[in-house]
Enzyme design. Structure first.
Site, mmCIF file in Angstrom:
data_model
loop_
_atom_site.group_PDB
_atom_site.id
_atom_site.type_symbol
_atom_site.label_atom_id
_atom_site.label_comp_id
_atom_site.label_asym_id
_atom_site.label_seq_id
_atom_site.Cartn_x
_atom_site.Cartn_y
_atom_site.Cartn_z
ATOM 1 N N GLY A 145 41.239 8.614 38.092
ATOM 2 C CA GLY A 145 42.399 8.642 38.989
ATOM 3 C C GLY A 145 43.653 8.769 38.161
ATOM 4 C CE LYS A 165 41.786 1.573 39.249
ATOM 5 N NZ LYS A 165 42.174 1.559 40.652
ATOM 6 C CG ASP A 257 47.062 5.786 47.214
ATOM 7 O OD1 ASP A 257 47.531 6.815 47.741
ATOM 8 O OD2 ASP A 257 46.530 5.787 46.088
HETATM 9 P P1 ATP Z 1 44.312 7.335 42.265
HETATM 10 O O1 ATP Z 1 44.691 8.521 41.437
HETATM 11 O O2 ATP Z 1 43.610 7.757 43.536
HETATM 12 O O3 ATP Z 1 45.416 6.366 42.514
HETATM 13 P P2 ATP Z 1 43.096 5.300 40.523
HETATM 14 O O4 ATP Z 1 43.484 5.638 39.119
HETATM 15 O O5 ATP Z 1 43.781 4.112 41.111
HETATM 16 O O6 ATP Z 1 43.160 6.575 41.462
HETATM 17 P P3 ATP Z 1 40.527 4.731 41.737
HETATM 18 O O7 ATP Z 1 40.934 5.483 42.975
HETATM 19 O O8 ATP Z 1 40.351 3.267 41.872
HETATM 20 O O9 ATP Z 1 41.527 5.052 40.530
HETATM 21 O O10 ATP Z 1 39.203 5.379 41.141
HETATM 22 C C1 ATP Z 1 39.105 6.746 40.773
HETATM 23 C C2 ATP Z 1 37.757 7.303 41.234
HETATM 24 O O11 ATP Z 1 36.680 6.582 40.595
HETATM 25 C C3 ATP Z 1 37.500 7.132 42.734
HETATM 26 O O12 ATP Z 1 38.032 8.215 43.485
HETATM 27 C C4 ATP Z 1 35.969 7.086 42.794
HETATM 28 O O13 ATP Z 1 35.409 8.391 42.790
HETATM 29 C C5 ATP Z 1 35.587 6.401 41.500
HETATM 30 N N1 ATP Z 1 35.398 4.938 41.722
HETATM 31 C C6 ATP Z 1 36.375 4.022 41.759
HETATM 32 N N2 ATP Z 1 35.896 2.790 41.977
HETATM 33 C C7 ATP Z 1 34.554 2.926 42.067
HETATM 34 C C8 ATP Z 1 33.470 1.999 42.296
HETATM 35 N N3 ATP Z 1 33.723 0.720 42.444
HETATM 36 N N4 ATP Z 1 32.214 2.486 42.339
HETATM 37 C C9 ATP Z 1 31.985 3.814 42.176
HETATM 38 N N5 ATP Z 1 32.962 4.742 41.962
HETATM 39 C C10 ATP Z 1 34.233 4.309 41.904
#
Ligand code: ATP
Length: 433
Positions: A145, A165, A257
């Site tokens: 992300g 994450k 979001d």
């Molecule tokens: P964004 O750019 O949408 O703000 P972000 O950096 O906050 O993203 P997340 O949306 O939490 O990150 O996660 C990115 C991707 O990782 C998600 O779209 C999903 O495909 C995958 N993902 C996130 N959490 C999980 C999980 N708990 N289990 C499996 N896949 C996950």
């Protein structure tokens, strides 16, 4: 203190729950003795009647039920279950009666009646100032992300599969943002919302250990070859989304979001969902002013763009956009660029004129109409949605929704995401083009 040892097996054999021609759900009771430390999961094994060997179906289910899929119609199957704690696995339980995979026992549409699986019991998470790799083995990447990457991981002690994450924190403000995400996730303990398991501060990264959700993005699921998408399926998803959002709002938290990428299916082939990504979520007190200037243009509410007071209604606008896309594959405010999209949102002009809405029920249209309202005070909230006829009564149309447009929508979103990532990197001077 009593020595720790593996638990006793479940108190009885597994029993048959819902059965279809190619799946059997089994349920079983808990253990009578946990061996001195909590049961962290169950191992489910299956044997085709007449075979001699047991096949392990899962080593990682927390709830006391499991759906075995991909079975042969009219074959009989036996099941047994072992309990697991940090010292190891119990002996297997007594073996179930043979259970036949047949349609007589129920049908696929009953998934909604199944209890929600809980990945683990609610936990009080404190950020640990140590290297995450001491406790977790980091595996393949699951997604990426704006803020970092998400990898599959395994807790060394329990062998539990989770997701890690990794979020880069370059400043105190970045760190505060992630700590906000952690504190919000602690409050949001609900089966429709992704659960937090652990957290680490390692060098310039914060690492959130999250429940692992293996079913991929909701919209990827609905365009799969084996999936039939009608309004009835959309209703099933919207009921769950509004249930999760209602819980957040009851806890005075705004997600801010809500977009298709942040709704995942719990397992492959399952229609049960989880809302993820609380990175932009905010605690909300209606008596205090709260304004933000972030979000994803296609899904963001007009009051965000206008930098006005936000509220629960701000998430509901995004739910309306998600619903519109799910039923048509069209994005109601999408322009040729972000500036045009933002302009379309602020005028809140949209319609059902495209032919993709011809077969959509009036109830579904009314559901969306009560969400995509310019004035947030006039918008339906999650609790109103849950009482809406479209979600409550059996009025959804069975007309098949075209997947082609949803596929195009997905392809465009992926392209945009990649483009935005490159743009962000370029800004940070990390990309030498
Ligand atoms: P964004 O750019 O949408 O703000 P972000 O950096 O906050 O993203 P997340 O949306 O939490 O990150 O996660 C990115 C991707 O990782 C998600 O779209 C999903 O495909 C995958 N993902 C996130 N959490 C999980 C999980 N708990 N289990 C499996 N896949 C996950």
């Amino acid at each position: 203190m009593a020595a720790k040892e593996p638990p006793d097996p479940p108190a009885d054999c597994p029993f048959s729950g819902r059965v279809t021609k190619n799946s059997i759900t089994v349920v079983w009771p808990g253990t009578t003795y946990d061996g001195g430390s909590i049961v962290t999961g169950y191992i489910v094994e299956m044997q085709k009647k007449g075979d001699k060997t047991w096949k392990v179906l899962t080593k990682d289910v927390f709830s006391t039920s499991y759906q075995a899929t991909g079975l042969k119609e009219n074959e009989e199957y036996l099941f047994r279950v072992s309990c697991v704690n940090s010292s190891g696995a119990s002996k297997p339980s007594a073996v179930s009666e043979p259970i036949k995979a047949t349609d007589e026992g129920g049908d696929e549409a009953n998934e909604e009646d199944e209890p929600d699986e809980q990945a683990f019991e609610a936990r009080d998470v404190k950020v640990r100032n140590t290297n995450v790799k001491e406790f977790y083995q980091i595996k393949e990447e699951l997604g990426r992300g704006k803020f970092g990457t998400v990898n599959k991981c395994v807790e060394k002690k329990t062998k539990k599969i989770l997701a890690a994450k990794f979020i880069k924190v370059n400043s105190k403000a970045d760190r505060d943002e992630v700590e906000n995400e952690i504190s919000i996730m602690q409050i949001l303990q609900h089966p429709k919302l992704l659960q937090l398991y652990d957290a680490f501060a390692t060098g310039d990264s914060l690492v959130l250990i999250l429940e692992f959700v293996s079913g991929g993005e909701l919209f990827e699921r609905v365009v799969a070859e084996d999936f039939q998408l009608t309004e009835k399926e959309a209703v099933f998803f919207l009921r769950q989304i509004t249930e999760g959002v209602e819980f957040m709002h009851e806890k005075h938290i705004l997600h801010l979001d809500m977009k298709p990428e942040n709704i995942l299916c719990v397992r492959p082939k399952s229609n049960k969902i989880k809302i993820i990504d609380f990175g932009l979520a905010r605690k909300y007190n209606p008596k205090e002013s709260l304004k933000v200037m972030f979000g994803t243009p296609e899904f963001v509410a007009p009051e965000v763009i206008n930098y006005d007071q936000i509220s629960e209604a701000t998430d509901m606008w995004s739910v309306g956009v998600i619903c519109y896309v799910l039923l048509s594959g069209l994005s109601p405010f999408m322009g040729d660029n972000d500036a045009e999209t933002i302009c379309n949102v602020t005028t809140a002009e949209w319609d059902f004129e495209d032919e993709s809405f011809d077969e959509i029920s009036d109830a579904a249209k009314d559901f969306i109409e009560k969400l995509l309202v310019l004035d947030p005070r006039e918008r339906n909230l999650a609790k109103d949605c849950r009482e809406h006829d479209w979600l409550k009564k059996d009025v959804a149309s069975s007309h098949k929704i075209s997947k082609a447009r949803i596929r195009r929508f997905l392809a465009r979103r992926k392209w945009q995401k990649a483009f935005n990532a490159v743009r962000a990197l370029t800004r940070m001077g990390k990309l030498s083009l």
